[in-house]
Design a protein around this motif. Structure first.
Motif, PDB file in Angstrom:
ATOM      1  N   ALA A   1      13.709   3.957  -0.820  1.00 25.92           N
ATOM      2  CA  ALA A   1      13.912   4.790  -2.023  1.00 25.92           C
ATOM      3  C   ALA A   1      12.756   5.758  -2.253  1.00 25.92           C
ATOM      4  O   ALA A   1      12.574   6.266  -3.365  1.00 25.92           O
ATOM      5  CB  ALA A   1      14.094   3.890  -3.238  1.00 25.92           C
ATOM      6  N   ALA A   2      11.989   6.054  -1.186  1.00 26.64           N
ATOM      7  CA  ALA A   2      10.801   6.910  -1.351  1.00 26.64           C
ATOM      8  C   ALA A   2      11.136   8.254  -1.998  1.00 26.64           C
ATOM      9  O   ALA A   2      10.358   8.778  -2.793  1.00 26.64           O
ATOM     10  CB  ALA A   2      10.127   7.136   0.003  1.00 26.64           C
ATOM     11  N   GLN A   3      12.313   8.811  -1.650  1.00 25.40           N
ATOM     12  CA  GLN A   3      12.654  10.147  -2.158  1.00 25.40           C
ATOM     13  C   GLN A   3      13.607  10.101  -3.356  1.00 25.40           C
ATOM     14  O   GLN A   3      14.002  11.155  -3.862  1.00 25.40           O
ATOM     15  CB  GLN A   3      13.301  10.994  -1.047  1.00 25.40           C
ATOM     16  CG  GLN A   3      12.411  11.244   0.152  1.00 25.40           C
ATOM     17  CD  GLN A   3      11.214  12.138  -0.182  1.00 25.40           C
ATOM     18  OE1 GLN A   3      11.160  12.781  -1.233  1.00 25.40           O
ATOM     19  NE2 GLN A   3      10.240  12.173   0.710  1.00 25.40           N
ATOM     20  N   SER A   4      14.006   8.901  -3.783  1.00 23.21           N
ATOM     21  CA  SER A   4      14.993   8.850  -4.863  1.00 23.21           C
ATOM     22  C   SER A   4      14.460   8.224  -6.140  1.00 23.21           C
ATOM     23  O   SER A   4      14.907   8.562  -7.233  1.00 23.21           O
ATOM     24  CB  SER A   4      16.237   8.078  -4.401  1.00 23.21           C
ATOM     25  OG  SER A   4      15.892   6.755  -4.058  1.00 23.21           O
TER      26      SER A   4
ATOM     27  N   SER B   1       0.829  -1.213   0.000  1.00 20.15           N
ATOM     28  CA  SER B   1       0.000   0.000   0.000  1.00 20.15           C
ATOM     29  C   SER B   1       0.866   1.266   0.000  1.00 20.15           C
ATOM     30  O   SER B   1       0.343   2.373  -0.088  1.00 20.15           O
ATOM     31  CB  SER B   1      -0.946   0.002   1.196  1.00 20.15           C
ATOM     32  OG  SER B   1      -0.200   0.079   2.384  1.00 20.15           O
ATOM     33  N   GLY B   2       2.179   1.120   0.122  1.00 20.65           N
ATOM     34  CA  GLY B   2       3.061   2.292   0.139  1.00 20.65           C
ATOM     35  C   GLY B   2       4.396   1.915   0.745  1.00 20.65           C
ATOM     36  O   GLY B   2       4.597   0.767   1.172  1.00 20.65           O
ATOM     37  N   CYS B   3       5.286   2.861   0.802  1.00 21.59           N
ATOM     38  CA  CYS B   3       6.643   2.581   1.285  1.00 21.59           C
ATOM     39  C   CYS B   3       6.636   2.111   2.740  1.00 21.59           C
ATOM     40  O   CYS B   3       7.371   1.196   3.108  1.00 21.59           O
ATOM     41  CB  CYS B   3       7.490   3.851   1.125  1.00 21.59           C
ATOM     42  SG  CYS B   3       9.238   3.568   1.322  1.00 21.59           S
TER      43      CYS B   3
ATOM     44  N   SER C   1       7.227   4.270  -2.766  1.00 21.80           N
ATOM     45  CA  SER C   1       5.802   4.570  -2.960  1.00 21.80           C
ATOM     46  C   SER C   1       5.580   5.080  -4.363  1.00 21.80           C
ATOM     47  O   SER C   1       6.462   5.705  -4.948  1.00 21.80           O
ATOM     48  CB  SER C   1       5.351   5.675  -1.999  1.00 21.80           C
ATOM     49  OG  SER C   1       5.264   5.190  -0.701  1.00 21.80           O
ATOM     50  N   SER C   2       4.384   4.885  -4.853  1.00 20.02           N
ATOM     51  CA  SER C   2       4.041   5.386  -6.182  1.00 20.02           C
ATOM     52  C   SER C   2       3.743   6.891  -6.173  1.00 20.02           C
ATOM     53  O   SER C   2       4.067   7.606  -7.113  1.00 20.02           O
ATOM     54  CB  SER C   2       2.833   4.594  -6.691  1.00 20.02           C
ATOM     55  OG  SER C   2       1.928   5.375  -7.366  1.00 20.02           O
TER      56      SER C   2
ATOM     57  N   LEU D   1      18.857   2.112   5.231  1.00 20.08           N
ATOM     58  CA  LEU D   1      19.012   3.560   5.036  1.00 20.08           C
ATOM     59  C   LEU D   1      18.112   4.068   3.919  1.00 20.08           C
ATOM     60  O   LEU D   1      17.797   3.332   2.974  1.00 20.08           O
ATOM     61  CB  LEU D   1      20.461   3.874   4.649  1.00 20.08           C
ATOM     62  CG  LEU D   1      21.540   3.624   5.704  1.00 20.08           C
ATOM     63  CD1 LEU D   1      22.918   3.690   5.053  1.00 20.08           C
ATOM     64  CD2 LEU D   1      21.440   4.618   6.853  1.00 20.08           C
ATOM     65  N   ALA D   2      17.766   5.351   4.040  1.00 22.13           N
ATOM     66  CA  ALA D   2      17.118   6.012   2.914  1.00 22.13           C
ATOM     67  C   ALA D   2      18.179   6.281   1.848  1.00 22.13           C
ATOM     68  O   ALA D   2      19.319   6.621   2.183  1.00 22.13           O
ATOM     69  CB  ALA D   2      16.502   7.328   3.366  1.00 22.13           C
ATOM     70  N   HIS D   3      17.794   6.145   0.593  1.00 22.93           N
ATOM     71  CA  HIS D   3      18.715   6.511  -0.481  1.00 22.93           C
ATOM     72  C   HIS D   3      18.886   8.035  -0.478  1.00 22.93           C
ATOM     73  O   HIS D   3      20.017   8.548  -0.525  1.00 22.93           O
ATOM     74  CB  HIS D   3      18.128   6.023  -1.816  1.00 22.93           C
ATOM     75  CG  HIS D   3      19.026   6.204  -2.992  1.00 22.93           C
ATOM     76  ND1 HIS D   3      18.612   5.961  -4.265  1.00 22.93           N
ATOM     77  CD2 HIS D   3      20.314   6.597  -3.086  1.00 22.93           C
ATOM     78  CE1 HIS D   3      19.612   6.206  -5.094  1.00 22.93           C
ATOM     79  NE2 HIS D   3      20.650   6.594  -4.407  1.00 22.93           N
TER      80      HIS D   3
END
Lengths: 398, 138
Positions: free
Chosen positions: A190-193, A80-82, A212-213, A159-161
């Motif tokens: 990778a939500a922000q990348s 349903s999301g990240c 997330s989409s 980690l976040a990218h």
């Protein structure tokens, strides 16, 4: 670029909140409307044309994702999301395979979604959380990773990218190599990348990748977990029910479908899958490199404009993504956001879902501007002009 | 109320709030209030003796509306009986929620009478009210 594709920009609006959610191009919305207006059906087992079409689109989306990030299509799971993706592998895999005392490396600039599931494992099974140091720009101090690995029983690095507050781009190729050498699982948020940086799941030795989409111009309500196949074989499904089972009997015995179907219980968000397919195609048509270099150009223009205003403190001057955080001297960040909203400038104020970054940053709340491909220099000029006149803030907001 | 005067009262109480800063005294009940909808994050300390509100303190990070309304509200409540405090809170809440209220009871707090026109600020204007209500209930 491509502003004409974003109907919402026909309003007199300056949208600078894309790290929160991106705008959607018309082709994405049209594709979902087409599902609802002309081709509604469930997937799997329908023998009629609409169901066959949707089966095809459902699978085509997985192939498109696999091509987009270089993985096997069987490694792609819809969620349903990240947040849901991270919880799925932390609870479905890590909870079973990590043991009391095992160490997971995180950083203090992670989103809550990449902290709280691990905190939960710390409480439930006694894993230890250690934080990789941040340098004076609040970026990862890579030298501390080796030190932490030498001194601790590190089993996972997660980690976040690109972090959602500092906006620094992590060298996940380098970290992936370290993980491979040390037999450590590597989890990437990778939500922000995903929307503007090339990711290579195989090459970077990623174990689990989440995104997330809705931050990549797709719809809300759908995200993706990509898991290395050998790990997915050991991962437990968190939800049991329709469409994920192969068989079950009245004596309570049951078996699951193959991977990844066993992780997609119930009716999946079909319209959203189709929307995601079209958002990926849209990104591919422009090219991630082109998007990234455009965002970087806008970012440099914004930071140099903010530098000319003497009452502004920018906290992440040396980051490379579209995220810029700042505060205005003696004005609460939420009041700044309300003031900007008066001019239809959409930004975000707060801790941006990272409540422990304050330990490093020294402030709890900031104003966050986040740029994407549909922004232009005129948007930034409007923001800078509003900030130039911020001495009138209380005439506006009170 | 004239807009200029209203703004001045709010701004004065935001920039130089009364009763800001917590004290180290066990005689106070303490309540922390984090807004569920925005980033206001305030702590309140309330001292009640013989059914009279002797003192209230507050501190934390919050916007102009949450900070100023805390300052004005606390000024209004100190020295009042718990019943009077209930009455003030009830009328103030009614005003914020656009219901009938007695403006003589709430005094200077009437500067927030138009806050309902900015729906995202209603919770900011209610944070102090809700915190004190919680303490009194308990």
């Amino acid at each position: 670029m491509n502003r004409e594709d974003f109907i919402m920009l026909n309003k007199d609006i300056v949208y600078l909140d894309s790290a929160s959610t991106s705008l959607k191009p018309k082709c994405v919305i049209d594709s979902m409307n087409d599902y609802y207006f002309n081709n509604t059906s469930n997937i799997h087992r329908g023998e009629y044309n609409e169901a066959i079409l949707n089966n095809k689109l459902y699978d085509e989306t997985k192939m498109e994702i696999a091509k987009f990030i270089n993985c096997d299509k069987r490694e792609v799971i819809y969620t349903s999301g990240c947040t849901s993706s991270i919880n799925m592998f932390v609870l479905g895999y890590m909870k079973k395979y990590l043991k009391n005392g095992d160490v997971v490396l995180l950083s203090k600039s992670e989103h809550a979604s990449n902290l709280l599931p691990w905190f939960n494992l710390s409480k439930e099974i006694g894993i230890k959380i250690k934080y990789i140091d941040l340098d004076s720009d609040y970026k990862l101090d890579y030298s501390s990773i080796d030190k932490l690995i030498k001194e601790n029983n590190v089993k996972v690095i997660s980690l976040a990218h690109i972090t959602n507050v500092i906006g620094d781009i992590r060298d996940i190729s380098y970290i992936g190599d370290i993980c491979k050498k040390n037999n450590i699982l590597f989890c990437v948020d990778a939500a922000q990348s995903i929307q503007h940086v090339k990711i290579d799941f195989k090459k970077y030795n990623i174990s689990f990748l989440s995104f997330s989409s809705h931050k990549m111009m797709g719809p809300t309500g759908i995200g993706v977990l990509v898991g290395r196949y050998d790990l997915l074989e050991k991962m437990e499904p968190l939800f049991l029910g329709g469409d994920m089972n192969l068989d079950f009997e009245s004596d309570c015995s049951y078996s699951f479908k193959e991977i990844p179907s066993r992780f997609e219980a119930g009716t999946m968000p079909i319209a959203e899958v189709i929307g995601l397919l079209n958002s990926i195609k849209y990104i591919n048509n422009i090219g991630v490199l082109k998007i990234h270099s455009y965002i970087k150009e806008l970012r440099d223009y914004l930071v140099s404009g903010l530098d000319k205003l003497d009452n502004i403190v920018v906290y992440n001057r040396n980051s490379d993504s579209g995220i810029v955080i700042f505060n205005v001297d003696k004005i609460f960040s939420q009041d700044v956001a309300i003031y900007l909203a008066h001019y239809n400038i959409c930004v975000r104020a707060g801790n941006h879902c990272d409540k422990i970054l304050k330990d490093e940053l020294g402030v709890s709340n900031t104003v966050r501007v986040s740029l994407y491909l549909y922004n232009n220099k005129e948007d930034i000029d409007k923001l800078l002009n509003a900030l130039k006149n911020i001495d009138k803030i209380y005439d506006i907001i009170l | 109320m004239d807009d200029k005067i209203r703004r001045e009262i709010i701004l004065d109480n935001y920039e130089s709030p009364f009763h800001k800063g917590l004290v180290d005294d066990n005689g106070y009940k303490r309540v922390s209030y984090k807004s569920q909808t925005c980033i206001d994050n305030l702590d309140y300390q309330i001292k009640i003796e013989d059914n009279i509100v002797k003192d209230i303190r507050f501190d934390g990070d919050a916007c102009a509306i949450a900070t100023s309304s805390s300052s004005i509200m606390i000024n209004n409540l100190i020295g009042k009986s718990v019943d009077d405090v209930r009455r003030i809170l009830y009328n103030y809440k009614n005003m914020i929620e656009e219901k009938d209220y007695d403006n003589k009871i709430i005094g200077e707090l009437e500067v927030y009478s138009n806050i309902s026109k900015q729906p995202n600020r209603i919770n900011c204007a209610l944070i102090c009210c809700n915190a004190i209500e919680d303490v009194i209930k308990n």
